[in-house]
Scaffold this active site. Structure first.
Site, PDB file in Angstrom:
ATOM      1  N   ARG A  50       0.833  -1.214   0.000  1.00 25.93           N
ATOM      2  CA  ARG A  50       0.000   0.000   0.000  1.00 25.93           C
ATOM      3  C   ARG A  50       0.861   1.256   0.000  1.00 25.93           C
ATOM      4  O   ARG A  50       0.528   2.249  -0.652  1.00 25.93           O
ATOM      5  CB  ARG A  50      -0.955  -0.012   1.209  1.00 25.93           C
ATOM      6  CG  ARG A  50      -1.977   1.116   1.157  1.00 25.93           C
ATOM      7  CD  ARG A  50      -3.054   0.959   2.222  1.00 25.93           C
ATOM      8  NE  ARG A  50      -2.533   1.097   3.579  1.00 25.93           N
ATOM      9  CZ  ARG A  50      -3.262   0.931   4.677  1.00 25.93           C
ATOM     10  NH1 ARG A  50      -4.548   0.619   4.578  1.00 25.93           N
ATOM     11  NH2 ARG A  50      -2.731   1.065   5.872  1.00 25.93           N
ATOM     12  N   LYS A 149      -2.620   7.131   1.400  1.00 26.63           N
ATOM     13  CA  LYS A 149      -2.394   7.362   2.831  1.00 26.63           C
ATOM     14  C   LYS A 149      -1.332   8.446   2.943  1.00 26.63           C
ATOM     15  O   LYS A 149      -0.154   8.186   3.192  1.00 26.63           O
ATOM     16  CB  LYS A 149      -1.961   6.058   3.502  1.00 26.63           C
ATOM     17  CG  LYS A 149      -2.510   5.948   4.906  1.00 26.63           C
ATOM     18  CD  LYS A 149      -2.467   4.552   5.426  1.00 26.63           C
ATOM     19  CE  LYS A 149      -2.455   4.551   6.934  1.00 26.63           C
ATOM     20  NZ  LYS A 149      -3.492   5.359   7.581  1.00 26.63           N
ATOM     21  N   GLU A 182     -16.196   6.344   5.382  1.00 25.09           N
ATOM     22  CA  GLU A 182     -15.444   5.616   6.413  1.00 25.09           C
ATOM     23  C   GLU A 182     -15.437   6.465   7.668  1.00 25.09           C
ATOM     24  O   GLU A 182     -16.128   7.482   7.736  1.00 25.09           O
ATOM     25  CB  GLU A 182     -14.017   5.323   5.929  1.00 25.09           C
ATOM     26  CG  GLU A 182     -13.214   6.574   5.570  1.00 25.09           C
ATOM     27  CD  GLU A 182     -11.767   6.281   5.219  1.00 25.09           C
ATOM     28  OE1 GLU A 182     -11.276   5.174   5.492  1.00 25.09           O
ATOM     29  OE2 GLU A 182     -11.100   7.187   4.687  1.00 25.09           O
TER      30      GLU A 182
HETATM   31  N1  PXG Z   1      -9.331   4.791   7.215  1.00 26.85           N
HETATM   32  C1  PXG Z   1      -8.423   5.729   7.484  1.00 26.85           C
HETATM   33  C2  PXG Z   1      -8.659   7.119   7.043  1.00 26.85           C
HETATM   34  C3  PXG Z   1      -7.242   5.385   8.162  1.00 26.85           C
HETATM   35  O1  PXG Z   1      -6.317   6.317   8.419  1.00 26.85           O
HETATM   36  C4  PXG Z   1      -8.034   3.091   8.299  1.00 26.85           C
HETATM   37  C5  PXG Z   1      -9.157   3.497   7.603  1.00 26.85           C
HETATM   38  C6  PXG Z   1      -7.873   1.650   8.669  1.00 26.85           C
HETATM   39  O2  PXG Z   1      -6.914   1.045   7.816  1.00 26.85           O
HETATM   40  P1  PXG Z   1      -5.992  -0.172   8.300  1.00 26.85           P
HETATM   41  O3  PXG Z   1      -5.110  -0.450   7.125  1.00 26.85           O
HETATM   42  O4  PXG Z   1      -5.238   0.315   9.502  1.00 26.85           O
HETATM   43  O5  PXG Z   1      -6.889  -1.298   8.621  1.00 26.85           O
HETATM   44  C7  PXG Z   1      -7.033   4.063   8.578  1.00 26.85           C
HETATM   45  C8  PXG Z   1      -5.780   3.709   9.310  1.00 26.85           C
HETATM   46  C9  PXG Z   1      -4.851   6.815  14.637  1.00 26.85           C
HETATM   47  C10 PXG Z   1      -4.491   6.325  13.277  1.00 26.85           C
HETATM   48  O6  PXG Z   1      -3.961   7.310  15.332  1.00 26.85           O
HETATM   49  C11 PXG Z   1      -5.329   5.500  12.555  1.00 26.85           C
HETATM   50  C12 PXG Z   1      -4.962   5.053  11.281  1.00 26.85           C
HETATM   51  C13 PXG Z   1      -3.788   5.469  10.768  1.00 26.85           C
HETATM   52  C14 PXG Z   1      -2.969   6.278  11.487  1.00 26.85           C
HETATM   53  C15 PXG Z   1      -3.298   6.713  12.752  1.00 26.85           C
HETATM   54  O7  PXG Z   1      -6.024   6.730  15.012  1.00 26.85           O
HETATM   55  N2  PXG Z   1      -5.834   4.243  10.632  1.00 26.85           N
END
Ligand code: PXG
Length: 290
Positions: A50, A149, A182
């Protein structure tokens, strides 16, 4: 804690980036949030895949190969003795001039921090989370695609502030058409009539690693999975709702915008997926690093 920056380890005090780094000046860069469980980095290949897709989308040429970045992540965990923790992998555009043109940035920087994870309080996993829909709309994919991201997380930060102002830990973000995209840092799922549903990536959802693991676990257990556009109405009338993310794992949601979801308690499908997810992360045996 020893922090990896461009091939060297620094202690926290000396782990610094330049004020001319476009990651700071413009949010020009990308990142990954990764977990380690029992001395194994969970879904490392998928996270680095990713990262490369995000890099491609913003025309950033990573200074390391896929295999080299994987090795650097594992080396940073080993160096910090992080067996169970959270890894933040950041790639900035690098040092440039004050102008926004990335052409002035000659070398992207790779930063890896391996530390502790701040989890949601345990009570939410047992009793479920209450969330709200916030006014800040998820970025248009034709403007800044939510699949990237990027270090430019203001869209999510604003939504998080609105969640906090409403007394909630997380929030539903809609896209410009009004469909569910989301949450600020998590993907959203519902269970309806024995089906597992989650918004499609085209609705403005991140291609979450936990999202795809959960979809896979559901399919394996015979649950039908689909990715239709969802409205708030669909969430309100769901049998169950939960969020997924690397940090949160799987967290049940029991109230949205004042509407009680299902029975108002975490549901049986959610519980089954949580058990399966834990079985996957808590693999016993020799750690890959120690
Ligand atoms: N949506 C968004 C916008 C994210 O940033 C997810 C979904 C979940 O994706 P994964 O690959 O982790 O299953 C994310 C990722 C935090 C934090 O501190 C959270 C994320 C990334 C960085 C920091 O809450 N989530």
């Amino acid at each position: 804690m020893r922090i990896y920056i461009d091939g060297k380890f620094y202690d926290e005090k000396n782990a610094k980036v330049s004020v001319f780094d476009h990651g700071l000046l413009y949010g020009d860069g990308i990142f990954e949030g990764i977990r380690a469980y029992n001395g194994r980095v969970f879904k490392l290949k998928e996270h680095i895949d990713r990262l490369f897709y995000s890099a491609k989308a913003i025309l950033l040429t990573l200074p390391l190969s896929h295999a080299e970045i994987m090795r650097a992540v594992v080396a940073t965990c080993r160096r910090n003795k992080v067996h169970n923790g959270y890894i933040r992998l950041v790639v900035t555009r690098g040092i440039g001039t004050l102008g926004l043109n990335p052409n002035s940035c000659k070398q992207p920087s790779v930063i890896i921090i391996a530390g502790k994870i701040q989890l949601y309080p345990q009570g939410y996993y047992k009793n479920g989370l209450e969330i709200i829909t916030v006014p800040t709309v998820r970025n248009l994919h034709s403007a800044l695609n939510p699949a990237i991201k990027s270090l430019n997380y203001l869209n999510n930060v604003l939504a998080k502030i609105e969640a906090n102002n409403g007394g909630c830990e997380e929030a539903i973000m809609l896209n410009a058409e009004g469909f569910v995209a989301e949450c600020t840092g998590d993907n959203v799922f519902i269970v309806k009539a024995g089906q597992l549903l989650t918004p499609p990536l085209s609705a403005g959802a991140l291609y979450g690693i936990t999202r795809s693991v959960v979809m896979e676990l559901a399919r394996e257990s015979g649950l039908a999975v689909a990715e239709p556009n969802l409205t708030r109405y669909d969430l309100f009338n769901a049998d169950e709702c939960f969020l997924t993310g690397t940090g949160a794992e799987i967290i049940p949601v029991v109230k949205i915008d004042g509407r009680i979801i299902g029975t108002g308690k975490p549901g049986p499908v959610t519980a089954r997926l949580v058990t399966k997810y834990h079985a996957l992360t808590n693999v016993s045996g020799e750690p890959i690093y120690s």
